[in-house]
Scaffold this active site. Structure first.
Site: not given
Ligand code: PXG
Length: 286
Positions: A52, A151, A184
């Site tokens: 990721r 992220k 989320e």
């Protein structure tokens, strides 16, 4: 003994772990990061986190100045040097120091930092009785502006929603996307249970594809449950039998109240408890 931080290719004392104020990670939030857990001295799902991290870096045209193998070695070295058995890793890659001005081409030396530390957990009481959360009025970043799948070191979107939660006395807050669908929470993914089926918003709802989320999907499927990834609204949350959140820091944590609506009977439900147990067995296994 002071904690050792991995910086510029070596372990240095925490007090000496410093980065230039000209680093675009600080000036613009230009960089990427990962938050991982250490269980029994080992990093949980390290490969998935590194994948990721590399994907996030690729999306912002940031070349990580080491190979995944070298990064694995750096992470393991940092965990070992600090003798941490149960803890937390913060791995970050900044754009590096440059001139003032946005242009990433005028930076050099992306910085890789690995911090391994104890973890600040939610109180046990919240795992037993469940969280109360509210919906923030701050929507999740529009995927066409800054994809939540990246992220990035720019977490203001989440921090603004977190502030709304805290101002309402809640440690987490639910974020909707630009279509008004459930996305989320500020640092956790969300799941619902209704009639025994497990639901969670799909990637295209504009979410971070959580590694704990993926782990819990696998655990639910292994236990014979159906898991459905489809768009959901706040109404679906209010009428769910159960609700829980997942994240590297929170692990699996029940939610029993959302915007003053009691979820189910107001206590953590059986599916949530079962998945929490399975998650504990997976992470605490010998
Ligand atoms: N959504 C968001 C926006 C997150 O930041 C998650 C979901 C859960 O993803 P993982 O891969 O952890 O299951 C996150 C994770 C921290 C911290 O220090 C933040 C996260 C995880 C661990 C620590 O604030 N965010």
């Amino acid at each position: 003994m002071s904690l050792k931080v991995y910086l510029a290719g070596k372990l240095v004392d925490k007090d000496d772990a410093k980065i230039s104020v000209y680093d675009h990670g600080l000036l613009y939030g230009d960089g990427v990061f990962e938050g991982m857990r250490i269980y029994g001295g080992r990093v949980f799902r390290l490969q998935e986190h590194l994948d990721r991290l590399w994907d996030s870096a690729k999306a912002i045209c940031l070349t990580i100045p080491m190979t995944p193998e070298e990064m694995t070695a750096a992470v393991n070295e940092t965990v070992a040097a600090n003798k941490i058995q149960e803890g937390y890793i913060r791995l970050l890659v900044t754009r590096g120091a440059g001139s003032l001005g946005l242009d990433p081409n005028r930076t050099s030396n992306p910085q890789v930092v690995v911090i391994a530390d104890r973890i600040q957990l939610y109180p046990q009481e919240l795992y037993e009785n469940g969280l109360h959360i509210i919906t923030a009025s701050t929507i999740r970043n529009h995927p066409a502006a800054l994809s939540p799948r990246v992220k990035s070191l720019n977490y203001l979107n989440n921090i603004l929603a977190k502030l709304e939660g805290l101002q309402a006395g809640c440690v987490e807050a639910l974020m909707l996307n630009h279509k008004g669908e459930v996305a989320e929470c500020t640092g956790d993914n969300i799941f619902l249970v209704r009639d025994g089926i497990v639901f969670t918003p799909p990637t295209d709802a504009g979410i971070l594809e959580g590694i704990t989320r993926q782990t819990v999907i696998e655990l639910a499927e292994q236990s014979g449950r159906r898991v459905v990834q489809e768009a959901m609204t706040r109404h679906d949350v209010y009428i769910a039998d159960e609700c829980f959140l997942t994240g590297s820091a929170a692990e699996v944590i029940p939610v029993v109240k959302v915007d003053s609506r009691t979820i189910g009977d107001g206590k953590p439900g059986p599916v949530t408890k079962d998945l929490l147990d399975r998650f504990h067995r997976l992470t605490r296994q010998a």
